[in-house]
Structures are given as C-alpha cells and as structure tokens.
Scaffold this motif. Sequence first.
Motif, PDB file in Angstrom:
ATOM      1  N   VAL A  22       0.839  -1.207   0.000  1.00  0.00           N
ATOM      2  CA  VAL A  22       0.000   0.000   0.000  1.00  0.00           C
ATOM      3  C   VAL A  22       0.869   1.250   0.000  1.00  0.00           C
ATOM      4  CG1 VAL A  22      -1.839   1.243   1.192  1.00  0.00           C
ATOM      5  CG2 VAL A  22      -1.830  -1.267   1.189  1.00  0.00           C
ATOM      6  N   CYS A  23       2.008   1.172   0.682  1.00  0.00           N
ATOM      7  CA  CYS A  23       2.884   2.334   0.792  1.00  0.00           C
ATOM      8  C   CYS A  23       3.372   2.849  -0.554  1.00  0.00           C
ATOM      9  CB  CYS A  23       4.086   2.022   1.684  1.00  0.00           C
ATOM     10  SG  CYS A  23       5.275   0.840   0.976  1.00  0.00           S
ATOM     11  N   VAL A  24       3.410   1.984  -1.582  1.00  0.00           N
ATOM     12  CA  VAL A  24       3.975   2.429  -2.864  1.00  0.00           C
ATOM     13  C   VAL A  24       3.123   3.486  -3.534  1.00  0.00           C
ATOM     14  CG1 VAL A  24       5.131   0.203  -3.190  1.00  0.00           C
ATOM     15  CG2 VAL A  24       2.933   0.626  -4.307  1.00  0.00           C
ATOM     16  N   LEU A  25       1.924   3.704  -3.032  1.00  0.00           N
ATOM     17  CA  LEU A  25       1.123   4.821  -3.518  1.00  0.00           C
ATOM     18  C   LEU A  25       1.793   6.159  -3.228  1.00  0.00           C
ATOM     19  CD1 LEU A  25      -2.341   3.537  -2.273  1.00  0.00           C
ATOM     20  CD2 LEU A  25      -1.641   3.738  -4.683  1.00  0.00           C
ATOM     21  N   ALA A  26       2.634   6.186  -2.193  1.00  0.00           N
ATOM     22  CA  ALA A  26       3.269   7.444  -1.788  1.00  0.00           C
ATOM     23  C   ALA A  26       4.779   7.361  -1.692  1.00  0.00           C
ATOM     24  CB  ALA A  26       2.703   7.889  -0.428  1.00  0.00           C
ATOM     25  N   ALA A  27       5.344   6.151  -1.577  1.00  0.00           N
ATOM     26  CA  ALA A  27       6.789   6.023  -1.363  1.00  0.00           C
ATOM     27  C   ALA A  27       7.237   4.609  -1.648  1.00  0.00           C
ATOM     28  CB  ALA A  27       7.149   6.388   0.076  1.00  0.00           C
ATOM     29  N   THR A  28       8.512   4.444  -1.963  1.00  0.00           N
ATOM     30  CA  THR A  28       9.073   3.109  -2.132  1.00  0.00           C
ATOM     31  C   THR A  28       9.292   2.464  -0.775  1.00  0.00           C
ATOM     32  OG1 THR A  28      11.378   3.821  -2.033  1.00  0.00           O
ATOM     33  CG2 THR A  28      10.291   3.903  -4.201  1.00  0.00           C
ATOM     34  N   TYR A  29       9.525   1.166  -0.800  1.00  0.00           N
ATOM     35  CA  TYR A  29       9.824   0.434   0.430  1.00  0.00           C
ATOM     36  C   TYR A  29      11.018   1.055   1.144  1.00  0.00           C
ATOM     37  CZ  TYR A  29      10.309  -3.673   3.484  1.00  0.00           C
ATOM     38  OH  TYR A  29      10.364  -4.511   4.571  1.00  0.00           O
ATOM     39  N   GLY A  30      12.076   1.300   0.386  1.00  0.00           N
ATOM     40  CA  GLY A  30      13.277   1.879   0.979  1.00  0.00           C
ATOM     41  C   GLY A  30      13.048   3.259   1.544  1.00  0.00           C
ATOM     42  N   GLU A  31      12.216   4.054   0.873  1.00  0.00           N
ATOM     43  CA  GLU A  31      11.926   5.401   1.366  1.00  0.00           C
ATOM     44  C   GLU A  31      11.141   5.355   2.674  1.00  0.00           C
ATOM     45  OE1 GLU A  31      11.751   7.859  -2.875  1.00  0.00           O
ATOM     46  OE2 GLU A  31       9.920   6.940  -2.054  1.00  0.00           O
ATOM     47  N   VAL A  32      10.225   4.400   2.809  1.00  0.00           N
ATOM     48  CA  VAL A  32       9.451   4.275   4.045  1.00  0.00           C
ATOM     49  C   VAL A  32      10.359   3.891   5.212  1.00  0.00           C
ATOM     50  CG1 VAL A  32       7.650   2.941   5.206  1.00  0.00           C
ATOM     51  CG2 VAL A  32       7.281   3.765   2.884  1.00  0.00           C
ATOM     52  N   LEU A  33      11.236   2.920   4.983  1.00  0.00           N
ATOM     53  CA  LEU A  33      12.164   2.520   6.036  1.00  0.00           C
ATOM     54  C   LEU A  33      13.127   3.659   6.361  1.00  0.00           C
ATOM     55  CD1 LEU A  33      13.358   0.457   7.961  1.00  0.00           C
ATOM     56  CD2 LEU A  33      14.647  -0.507   6.049  1.00  0.00           C
ATOM     57  N   GLY A  34      13.611   4.340   5.333  1.00  0.00           N
ATOM     58  CA  GLY A  34      14.521   5.459   5.559  1.00  0.00           C
ATOM     59  C   GLY A  34      13.874   6.576   6.346  1.00  0.00           C
ATOM     60  N   ALA A  35      12.610   6.864   6.046  1.00  0.00           N
ATOM     61  CA  ALA A  35      11.888   7.899   6.786  1.00  0.00           C
ATOM     62  C   ALA A  35      11.745   7.511   8.249  1.00  0.00           C
ATOM     63  CB  ALA A  35      10.515   8.129   6.159  1.00  0.00           C
ATOM     64  N   ALA A  36      11.408   6.249   8.495  1.00  0.00           N
ATOM     65  CA  ALA A  36      11.271   5.787   9.880  1.00  0.00           C
ATOM     66  C   ALA A  36      12.591   5.923  10.631  1.00  0.00           C
ATOM     67  CB  ALA A  36      10.778   4.345   9.905  1.00  0.00           C
ATOM     68  N   ARG A  37      13.682   5.576   9.975  1.00  0.00           N
ATOM     69  CA  ARG A  37      14.986   5.699  10.628  1.00  0.00           C
ATOM     70  C   ARG A  37      15.288   7.149  10.985  1.00  0.00           C
ATOM     71  NH1 ARG A  37      17.606   1.038  10.856  1.00  0.00           N
ATOM     72  NH2 ARG A  37      17.444  -0.558   9.226  1.00  0.00           N
ATOM     73  N   GLU A  38      14.978   8.054  10.090  1.00  0.00           N
ATOM     74  CA  GLU A  38      15.227   9.467  10.380  1.00  0.00           C
ATOM     75  C   GLU A  38      14.334   9.973  11.505  1.00  0.00           C
ATOM     76  OE1 GLU A  38      16.015  12.351   7.339  1.00  0.00           O
ATOM     77  OE2 GLU A  38      16.037  10.791   5.792  1.00  0.00           O
ATOM     78  N   LEU A  39      13.098   9.507  11.522  1.00  0.00           N
ATOM     79  CA  LEU A  39      12.143   9.994  12.517  1.00  0.00           C
ATOM     80  C   LEU A  39      12.463   9.518  13.930  1.00  0.00           C
ATOM     81  CD1 LEU A  39       8.934   9.604  10.352  1.00  0.00           C
ATOM     82  CD2 LEU A  39       9.783  11.766  11.298  1.00  0.00           C
ATOM     83  N   VAL A  40      13.198   8.426  14.050  1.00  0.00           N
ATOM     84  CA  VAL A  40      13.557   7.933  15.389  1.00  0.00           C
ATOM     85  C   VAL A  40      15.049   8.116  15.667  1.00  0.00           C
ATOM     86  CG1 VAL A  40      11.666   6.259  15.303  1.00  0.00           C
ATOM     87  CG2 VAL A  40      13.980   5.529  14.700  1.00  0.00           C
ATOM     88  N   ALA A  41      15.716   8.901  14.844  1.00  0.00           N
ATOM     89  CA  ALA A  41      17.168   9.069  14.977  1.00  0.00           C
ATOM     90  C   ALA A  41      17.564   9.653  16.326  1.00  0.00           C
ATOM     91  CB  ALA A  41      17.702   9.945  13.851  1.00  0.00           C
ATOM     92  N   GLY A  42      16.664  10.370  16.977  1.00  0.00           N
ATOM     93  CA  GLY A  42      16.977  10.969  18.267  1.00  0.00           C
ATOM     94  C   GLY A  42      16.936  10.003  19.431  1.00  0.00           C
TER      95      GLY A  42
END
Length: 291
Positions: free
Chosen positions: A243-263
Amino acid sequence: MTTPRVVDAHHHVWDLSVRDQDWITGPELAPIRRDFLVEDLAEEAASAGVDATVLVQTVTVAEETPEFLSLARTSPLIAGVVGWTDLTAPGVADALAELREGAGGEHLVGIRHQVQGEADPGWLLRPDVRRGLEAVAAAGLVHDLIVLPGQLPAATEAAVTHPGLTFVLDHLGKPPVASGELEPWASDVRALAALPNTACKLSGLVTEARWANWRLSDLRPYVDTALDAFGADRVMFGSDWPVCVLAATYGEVLGAARELVAGLGESERAEVFGGTADRVYGLAGTGGGGG
C-alpha cells in the motif's frame, strides 16, 4: 558486536488470480491493482536490510489466513502472520484452534478485523465481539487494531475490558496527517497507550499524508506523540507494503522511519526496528519456515 535484526512488522501480499482485492478501486489505487507476491517483497527487504516480517490479512475471507500460514511455512522471510477469523462467530475458539493446528499454524501470531469499515463506532464493545476477543486472548494471540481516529475511544475501552489481551494499534490509528491536526487523535492515542497491554506500529503514515509531496516534517508530530506515549519498547516499524507504494518506495518508508527515530538511543532504535515486534508477537528471533 551482533547487529540487531530488522523486522518489518506490517505488510501484505496478494495474487489477484487467486482472489480479488475488492477494496482496490478507482484511479487513485490503480498503481497497486496488480499482484504483489512474497518474492517481490523479498527483493525489497533484502535491499533494505530487513531480516524478517509479519504478514497481515487484507480481506475478511476465511480462506486467506490458511493460505498465509502455508506461505509463512515455506518463506525464509515471514516470521509471523496476523490473520482473520470471524470474531462474532459462536465457534471462534474452534476456528482459532483449527488455524493453529493446520499447516504453518505455528506462525499465527495475531488476529485482525477491519474495524475501520464497521459503521458502529462501538463495534469492538459488542458482546459477541468481546467473546471473540476473549478467545483470541485464550489462544495466546495478539489483536491488531485497524481503526479510524473516531474509533480509538472504543479501542481503549476494549483494552481495559480485556487486560489479558495485547492490542497492537496499526498505522497509529490513521491520524489526519494530510490536514496536520493533532487533536483529538493525540489525546485518544495517549489514553490507549496508558494501558500496559497496548503497543503500536509506525506504519501506514505516508498514505495518510499527501501522497505526492509528503515530507518528514508532516509525519514527525505523530511519530513523536506515539514514541512519547508508548515508549520505544511498545513501538514497532511496519512498511505497510505494498500500500505504501502509492506514496513512497519500500526503501523510502524505512529510511523515513529511521530518520524519525534518529533521536532515540541505540537500544531504543533496536526495539522499534525489531525488539518490540519480536517480543509482542513472540517471534522468538526466527525468520520464516525456509523450505
């Protein structure tokens, strides 16, 4: 030092030649109206460094769950299955036992119902549903919550009523990311998180945002709220592929999550990307069946 494994705690697969996905309608969803198989996911997961996954039901059809369990039995990637059975059926306990005893039944970790599609905002509180939830708890399984924001209070009451059952909130309860509103979603999520038998998934957020031009800053208030309310040891990453590919690739979703919890600290990040899913779903550090 051993590198913590990465678990994608929420994805789907479907083969339209086996069963139609009748919810995939209209031009906006056209990009995902095709087959998405576990072999396709395996390529994505390998590229992203994902070690194991949890496969989640898509339709309220009894035949789907045994199919998914058989798939998990032979897949080296799928560590657990969140399936579906009719929670309102008098024989729900027998149905769960049959699933556990069938091929791949050891991979059944939870049950989910599309509560978001129920017209009754208090559906989870109906007596027949409560009996079904008790059966899920008695079977040692988890209940995944797929609800809309307005259904969060009923979800919280259900979690209060069933303290022996772990409730996992999918997609953070589908917050209104596109509008940027936080309330009453944030208060309702905090009320749910105040209960010890609850957890949540950082999943499905990019498709709650503006698909074409979402930014990390759109997602951050909701992720920060969830992390503050639940704590990293009750938060788990999920891709919501495909479902996520409607807005982002698999890698982009995982990358976003990593950035969002980087703190977060290193051990907390390890919880979000594997530890929480392993513990909540009882994955026991395994992958799929492999062979």
